[in-house]
Scaffold this active site. Structure first.
Site, mmCIF file in Angstrom:
data_model
loop_
_atom_site.group_PDB
_atom_site.id
_atom_site.type_symbol
_atom_site.label_atom_id
_atom_site.label_comp_id
_atom_site.label_asym_id
_atom_site.label_seq_id
_atom_site.Cartn_x
_atom_site.Cartn_y
_atom_site.Cartn_z
ATOM 1 N N GLY A 131 31.487 25.449 32.679
ATOM 2 C CA GLY A 131 32.179 26.675 32.288
ATOM 3 C C GLY A 131 31.692 27.168 30.943
ATOM 4 N N ALA A 132 31.345 28.469 30.880
ATOM 5 C CA ALA A 132 30.806 29.040 29.644
ATOM 6 C C ALA A 132 31.651 30.201 29.152
ATOM 7 C CB ALA A 132 29.359 29.490 29.853
ATOM 8 N N LEU A 149 44.983 44.874 33.688
ATOM 9 C CA LEU A 149 45.858 44.585 32.553
ATOM 10 C C LEU A 149 45.861 45.685 31.499
ATOM 11 C CD1 LEU A 149 47.663 42.279 31.483
ATOM 12 C CD2 LEU A 149 45.712 41.502 30.153
ATOM 13 N N SER A 170 46.566 32.003 24.149
ATOM 14 C CA SER A 170 45.485 31.531 25.023
ATOM 15 C C SER A 170 44.147 31.550 24.304
ATOM 16 C CB SER A 170 45.404 32.377 26.298
ATOM 17 O OG SER A 170 45.156 33.733 25.986
ATOM 18 N N LEU A 171 43.848 32.633 23.575
ATOM 19 C CA LEU A 171 42.609 32.666 22.802
ATOM 20 C C LEU A 171 42.631 31.613 21.703
ATOM 21 C CD1 LEU A 171 41.879 36.503 22.533
ATOM 22 C CD2 LEU A 171 40.822 34.813 24.039
ATOM 23 N N ARG A 210 53.568 30.939 28.573
ATOM 24 C CA ARG A 210 52.674 31.076 27.415
ATOM 25 C C ARG A 210 52.999 32.325 26.617
ATOM 26 N NH1 ARG A 210 48.412 34.063 26.384
ATOM 27 N NH2 ARG A 210 47.894 34.672 28.532
ATOM 28 N N PHE A 219 53.412 40.640 18.431
ATOM 29 C CA PHE A 219 53.178 40.289 19.828
ATOM 30 C C PHE A 219 54.430 39.608 20.366
ATOM 31 C CE2 PHE A 219 49.700 39.979 22.937
ATOM 32 C CZ PHE A 219 48.867 40.975 22.455
ATOM 33 N N ARG A 256 56.817 37.091 27.781
ATOM 34 C CA ARG A 256 56.343 37.777 28.980
ATOM 35 C C ARG A 256 57.188 37.504 30.213
ATOM 36 N NH1 ARG A 256 49.831 36.891 28.024
ATOM 37 N NH2 ARG A 256 49.622 38.515 26.423
ATOM 38 N N GLU A 258 42.172 27.329 30.168
ATOM 39 C CA GLU A 258 43.198 27.585 31.185
ATOM 40 C C GLU A 258 43.177 26.575 32.311
ATOM 41 O OE1 GLU A 258 45.009 31.245 33.916
ATOM 42 O OE2 GLU A 258 43.278 31.615 32.613
ATOM 43 N N SER A 297 47.164 45.586 27.717
ATOM 44 C CA SER A 297 47.519 44.541 26.753
ATOM 45 C C SER A 297 48.930 44.694 26.202
ATOM 46 C CB SER A 297 46.525 44.560 25.593
ATOM 47 O OG SER A 297 46.963 43.702 24.565
ATOM 48 N N GLU A 298 49.548 43.559 25.932
ATOM 49 C CA GLU A 298 50.810 43.509 25.207
ATOM 50 C C GLU A 298 50.683 44.161 23.827
ATOM 51 O OE1 GLU A 298 53.575 39.776 23.935
ATOM 52 O OE2 GLU A 298 52.644 39.742 25.911
ATOM 53 N N GLN A 335 52.231 32.663 35.057
ATOM 54 C CA GLN A 335 52.724 33.792 34.277
ATOM 55 C C GLN A 335 52.351 35.119 34.921
ATOM 56 O OE1 GLN A 335 51.123 35.116 30.137
ATOM 57 N NE2 GLN A 335 53.015 33.992 29.770
ATOM 58 N N HIS A 338 48.789 36.578 36.055
ATOM 59 C CA HIS A 338 47.937 36.617 34.867
ATOM 60 C C HIS A 338 47.395 35.257 34.428
ATOM 61 C CE1 HIS A 338 46.357 38.146 31.124
ATOM 62 N NE2 HIS A 338 47.195 37.427 30.392
ATOM 63 N N HIS A 364 52.055 38.848 33.882
ATOM 64 C CA HIS A 364 52.023 39.723 32.707
ATOM 65 C C HIS A 364 52.799 40.992 33.036
ATOM 66 C CE1 HIS A 364 50.633 42.139 29.372
ATOM 67 N NE2 HIS A 364 49.990 41.110 28.877
ATOM 68 N N ALA A 399 36.457 28.471 25.940
ATOM 69 C CA ALA A 399 36.667 27.034 25.737
ATOM 70 C C ALA A 399 35.360 26.266 25.878
ATOM 71 C CB ALA A 399 37.705 26.512 26.730
#
Length: 588
Positions: free
Chosen positions: A12-13, A258, A405-406, A400, A116, A292, A389, A260-261, A246, A359, A248, A16
């Site tokens: 995975g790239a 999406l 998450s970021l 969450r 947020f 959320r 994730e 964004s919040e 979750q 989400h 969103h 994370a």
């Protein structure tokens, strides 16, 4: 079949995986395997920000952030993990800034911050500006920045390689507790040639992202099919807390794309058909910036009670019309363009139709705070790590908080990279890799290729549509025993039909037809795990809301759900780590 040998193999790239690669590649020979070109990873779709108690705009501290994370997760968060996340958040943001990430700035040049959902001052007193951001493209900027640093560091990438199997030296379910189980490597399919590659590694990190495509209405890209979670599960490892998914609140109505919040963080207001700011009834203190899960349920409830908007009364409205157009353009350029492009709505003058969209998976492959994968409640798999994730630390618990998450991918991606490299350097030889390790995958690939031209076989696309339809209908924001039982039975029938699928492309080069067939198998496995966990958790907590059990039950369910595979799925539970934050009623 081609064999590759590395100290550390990262699958995975996204954020994370590349954050882990930056740490491990300075210490050990590292390969990063990605089913996409790295800058196409789904981290780039994250919009609103990354949380850190910098106090650049107003007073804040890591303890308040920790409390909000635990309360936001409805007290299912492992509190030792939350303390690490929030205490290391400040350095994580400073590291990204030093790498060159172009954050928005305050007038005096510091990293700007905005409000947020669920992030508060002084343990819930009021909303706080904690989200560091780059307009509404924060994930995109993080992904580009990390990739640039990986290129600078000469990290070795294998792009458009699909990892489809995990090789362990022993069966983790039949090995007695206390005995060692070690990772040996992974098996991958090269998209450009159709060839099978085996990667042997002393350490392997899974950073494969989420599984949103188990639902039809989702903010997730087509590629988020839960590969890493399902591969680990099929290798005999458990999955943790998969019932907590979750939704969103603000997906574009009917599409799931999406918004964004950050739109609400900048002052956007949710309104029903009567023009009412209805979140004042559900969360009087922080209103539209409640967590959320609460906002999504409130929106769905407004629609159920007849206060929805539009010709079918099936959505609510996100109102930005009271904001200055210049402010919208500066802080929310992408999401307002989405509204114009996909719905034909002008956010300057018209409210935007929105409805909850699938989400984020709070659950995943169980790990400890070093990213080490657990094969049961206590024993780890030597050399196997997970982050992002696809992993469950558990730092998000039952729900969450936005911008965590970021933060998660940077904090625990970094930790997994360091731990994996240290393990590799301390290990003389990688676990033995059986020469026949790739045989099961080769047999599966050839079996699918042989189905080309079969007229009475099942269609991959049709089975996927039916799976997503039953998940959207029965495992959504509101659930009960009847809906979950229906979903379970539907999934069981689809799994039987899956054995008879056929594909249409016999070729080897860029055979996406073949890969979508394999991904459907992963989605079916995960849907079954999600549904079983939800059916057995007879309470409501965070993103899991049972209408037949509408209250939280700490006496029975203050535990993590662990699901094990085999001929029949098996359930177990793991205690939640509590340090100093005792569970209390969750209200805002």
């Amino acid at each position: 079949m081609t064999l590759h040998e590395y100290d550390v193999v990262i699958v995975g790239a996204g954020g994370a995986g590349m954050r882990a690669a930056l740490e491990s590649s300075t210490r050990a020979r590292t390969a990063v395997i990605s089913k996409l070109y790295p800058t196409r990873s789904h981290t780039g779709a994250a919009q609103g920000g990354i949380a850190a108690a910098l106090s650049n705009v107003e007073d804040d501290n890591a303890e308040w952030h920790t409390f909000d994370t635990i309360k936001g997760g409805d007290y299912l968060v492992d509190q030792d993990a939350a303390e690490i996340l929030c205490n290391e958040a400040i350095q994580a943001v400073l590291d990204l800034e030093n790498m060159g990430l172009p954050f928005n700035r305050t007038e005096d040049g510091h990293v700007d911050q905005r409000r947020f959902g669920g992030h508060t001052r002084n343990h819930g007193e009021a909303a706080v500006r904690r989200a560091c951001y780059s307009a509404d493209r924060t994930g995109h900027m993080i992904l580009q920045t990390l990739y640039q640093q990986c290129v600078k560091q000469e990290v070795e990438f294998f792009n458009e390689f699909y990892v489809l199997d995990l090789i362990l030296d022993k069966d983790p379910q039949s090995t007695p507790s206390g005995d060692d189980v070690s990772v040996a490597g992974v098996v991958a399919y090269e998209l450009a040639t159709g060839e099978i590659h085996t990667f042997r590694g002393k350490s392997v990190i899974f950073a494969t992202g989420g599984a949103g495509k188990v639902f039809k209405t989702t903010s997730n890209a087509h590629t988020l099919t839960g590969d890493g979670m399902a591969i680990a599960f099929n290798a005999g490892l458990p999955l943790e807390d998969m019932e907590f998914f979750q939704f969103h609140p603000t997906g574009l109505a009917g599409l799931g794309i999406l918004l964004s919040e950050a739109a609400r963080g900048e002052g956007g207001i949710l309104r029903n058909s009567e023009g009412e700011r209805f979140m004042e009834r559900y969360a009087p203190t922080i209103k539209d910036l409640a967590p959320r899960d609460m906002v999504a349920r409130a929106m769905a409830n407004e629609v159920r009670e007849g206060r929805g908007c539009g010709p079918h009364k099936d959505y609510v409205l996100l109102d930005l019309t009271h904001l200055e157009p210049a402010h919208i353009d500066a802080k929310l350029p992408d999401i307002t363009e989405f509204a114009r492009t996909y719905l034909g709505v002008e956010p300057y003058t018209e409210p935007v139709p929105v409805y909850p969209t699938a989400h984020y998976a709070m659950g995943g492959i169980p790990t400890n705070v070093h990213g080490e994968v657990l094969r049961n409640n206590t024993d780890k798999v030597n050399g196997l790590y997970a982050a992002g994730e696809c992993a469950c630390v558990s730092v998000h618990g039952a729900n969450r908080l936005g911008t965590n998450s970021l933060l998660d991918i940077n904090v625990f991606g970094r930790r997994a990279g360091i731990a994996a490299a240290e393990h590799a350097l301390a290990t003389a030889e990688a676990a033995p890799l059986d020469e026949s390790a790739a045989a099961p995958l080769l047999e599966t690939v050839e079996r699918l290729r042989s189905t080309v031209g079969s007229s009475d076989a099942e269609s991959v696309a049709q089975l996927r549509r039916e799976l997503q339809a039953t998940m959207d209908r029965n495992v959504q924001v509101f659930r009960d025993a009847e809906s979950l039982t229906t979903a379970r039975d539907d999934i069981a029938a689809l799994k039987q039909r899956y054995a008879g699928i056929a594909i249409h492309d016999r070729g080897k080069r860029y055979n996406t037809d073949l890969l979508e067939a394999l991904e459907l198998g992963f989605l079916l496995e995960l849907a079954e795990v999600v549904t079983l966990g939800a059916l057995n958790r007879e309470e409501s907590r965070g993103g899991h809301y049972r209408e037949d059990f509408p209250t939280r039950d700490d006496e029975r369910f203050m535990v993590h759900t662990m699901v094990y595979g085999g001929e029949e799925l098996r359930l177990d539970y793991k205690p939640v780590v509590v340090t100093k934050y005792q569970p209390m009623e969750r209200k805002y």
